[in-house]
Design a protein around this motif. Structure first.
Motif, short mmCIF file in Angstrom:
data_model
loop_
_atom_site.label_atom_id
_atom_site.label_comp_id
_atom_site.label_asym_id
_atom_site.label_seq_id
_atom_site.Cartn_x
_atom_site.Cartn_y
_atom_site.Cartn_z
N ARG A 177 0.84 -1.20 0.00
CA ARG A 177 0.00 0.00 0.00
C ARG A 177 0.87 1.25 0.00
NH1 ARG A 177 -3.36 -1.96 3.19
NH2 ARG A 177 -2.34 -1.33 5.12
N ARG A 178 1.94 1.25 0.78
CA ARG A 178 2.85 2.40 0.81
C ARG A 178 3.48 2.63 -0.55
NH1 ARG A 178 6.94 1.20 5.54
NH2 ARG A 178 7.95 3.06 4.68
N LEU A 179 3.86 1.56 -1.21
CA LEU A 179 4.46 1.69 -2.53
C LEU A 179 3.49 2.27 -3.55
CD1 LEU A 179 6.41 -1.69 -2.69
CD2 LEU A 179 7.44 0.58 -2.82
N LEU A 180 2.27 1.79 -3.53
CA LEU A 180 1.29 2.25 -4.51
C LEU A 180 0.96 3.73 -4.31
CD1 LEU A 180 -1.04 -0.89 -4.49
CD2 LEU A 180 0.51 -0.16 -6.31
N HIS A 181 0.85 4.15 -3.07
CA HIS A 181 0.59 5.57 -2.80
C HIS A 181 1.81 6.42 -3.16
CE1 HIS A 181 -3.43 5.61 -0.99
NE2 HIS A 181 -3.12 4.42 -0.52
N ARG A 182 3.00 5.88 -2.94
CA ARG A 182 4.22 6.61 -3.31
C ARG A 182 4.27 6.83 -4.82
NH1 ARG A 182 10.27 4.55 -1.73
NH2 ARG A 182 9.69 5.41 0.30
N LEU A 183 3.87 5.84 -5.58
CA LEU A 183 3.86 5.96 -7.04
C LEU A 183 2.93 7.07 -7.51
CD1 LEU A 183 3.81 2.19 -8.02
CD2 LEU A 183 5.57 3.83 -8.69
N VAL A 184 1.74 7.14 -6.90
CA VAL A 184 0.78 8.17 -7.31
C VAL A 184 1.27 9.56 -6.92
CG1 VAL A 184 -1.58 9.01 -6.99
CG2 VAL A 184 -1.16 6.56 -7.26
N ARG A 185 1.85 9.68 -5.72
CA ARG A 185 2.36 10.99 -5.28
C ARG A 185 3.52 11.46 -6.15
NH1 ARG A 185 1.86 8.68 -0.11
NH2 ARG A 185 4.14 8.40 -0.03
N ALA A 186 4.27 10.52 -6.71
CA ALA A 186 5.46 10.89 -7.50
C ALA A 186 5.09 11.57 -8.80
CB ALA A 186 6.29 9.65 -7.79
N ASP A 187 3.85 11.44 -9.23
CA ASP A 187 3.36 12.06 -10.47
C ASP A 187 4.21 11.64 -11.67
OD1 ASP A 187 1.92 13.44 -12.28
OD2 ASP A 187 2.55 15.43 -11.65
N LEU A 188 3.92 10.45 -12.15
CA LEU A 188 4.60 9.91 -13.32
C LEU A 188 3.99 10.43 -14.62
CD1 LEU A 188 4.79 6.21 -12.10
CD2 LEU A 188 6.51 7.99 -11.79
#
Length: 238
Positions: free
Chosen positions: A177-188
């Motif tokens: 869950r932490r990884l998935l939220h980190r991906l969204v926050r990173a704005d790819l």
């Protein structure tokens, strides 16, 4: 208190009855076909486009007025005729059968109302004012459809692919869950827009590799925490 419960329906291969054959019915049927529903139109007349869909086998047609019993095996019903009395009969029969019905422009008779919405690949953005101001819902749809462009479809595809990989690689739900939220926050999204696949792969690796290598807490530690919690609960209850 909120009256409506927001819900997305899977209409794939399900029977949907649309009563009406005018421009409104055509718009509704176009949306239903996009959702792969099996559509039956009931109306004495149809628009030229609806007739073309009938000839192509995309829509079935009963060329007459609505009759009681026409809702047999219907999974969802849309009353879109230009006769309020006929729409009322459709709504009444649907209610008796326990079938969801949308009466166009008449929320009071509807058990389901259709939002204003737009699609970007698998992403669906929908708006509803509870039938109080469809014009406002349409305005919001136009405004946000410009902000949420078609590149979001590719963006969501990337996120979905990485999520599938993480589900296979990371067994701990909290870490995943932490990884998935980190991906969204990173704005790819900017990399997706540039179609820079190499930069995208590098950035995803930077964001996920560290946490993905973490292991979940040992089972013994988890059981010890559970026992401590259980003992504390028992003491409190005395």
């Amino acid at each position: 208190m909120m009256r409506y419960y927001p819900l997305f329906l899977d209409l794939t291969a399900r029977r949907v009855v649309v009563v009406g054959g005018g421009a409104v019915a055509e718009r509704k049927i176009r949306q239903l076909l996009a959702c792969r529903a099996r559509v039956l139109a009931i109306s004495p007349t149809l628009t030229p486009r609806l007739r073309a869909w009938v000839r192509a086998g995309r829509v079935r047609w009963q060329p007459r007025r609505y009759r009681r019993g026409d809702l047999g095996q219907a999974w969802f019903v849309v009353a879109a005729s230009n006769e309020p009395e006929a729409n009322g009969r459709v709504a009444h029969d649907a209610e008796r059968r326990g079938v969801l019905v949308n009466v166009v422009d008449d929320p009071a008779r509807s058990s389901a109302i259709a939002p204003a919405w737009f699609r970007r690949g698998a992403l669906i953005v929908a708006f509803s004012t509870g039938g109080q101001s469809p014009a406002l819902a349409q305005r919001l749809r136009r405004r946000l459809s410009r902000e949420i462009g078609r590149d979001y479809a590719a963006y969501l595809t990337v996120l979905a692919r990485v999520r599938r990989q993480l589900i296979r690689r990371v067994t701990d739900p909290a870490i995943r869950r932490r990884l998935l939220h980190r991906l969204v926050r990173a704005d790819l999204l900017p990399m997706v827009r540039r179609r820079d696949r190499a930069a995208l792969r590098r950035r995803v690796s930077q964001l996920t590799d560290g946490l993905a290598r973490l292991r979940p807490a040992p089972l013994r530690s988890i059981n010890r925490l559970r026992n401590q919690s259980r003992d504390a609960t028992a003491k409190t209850g005395r």
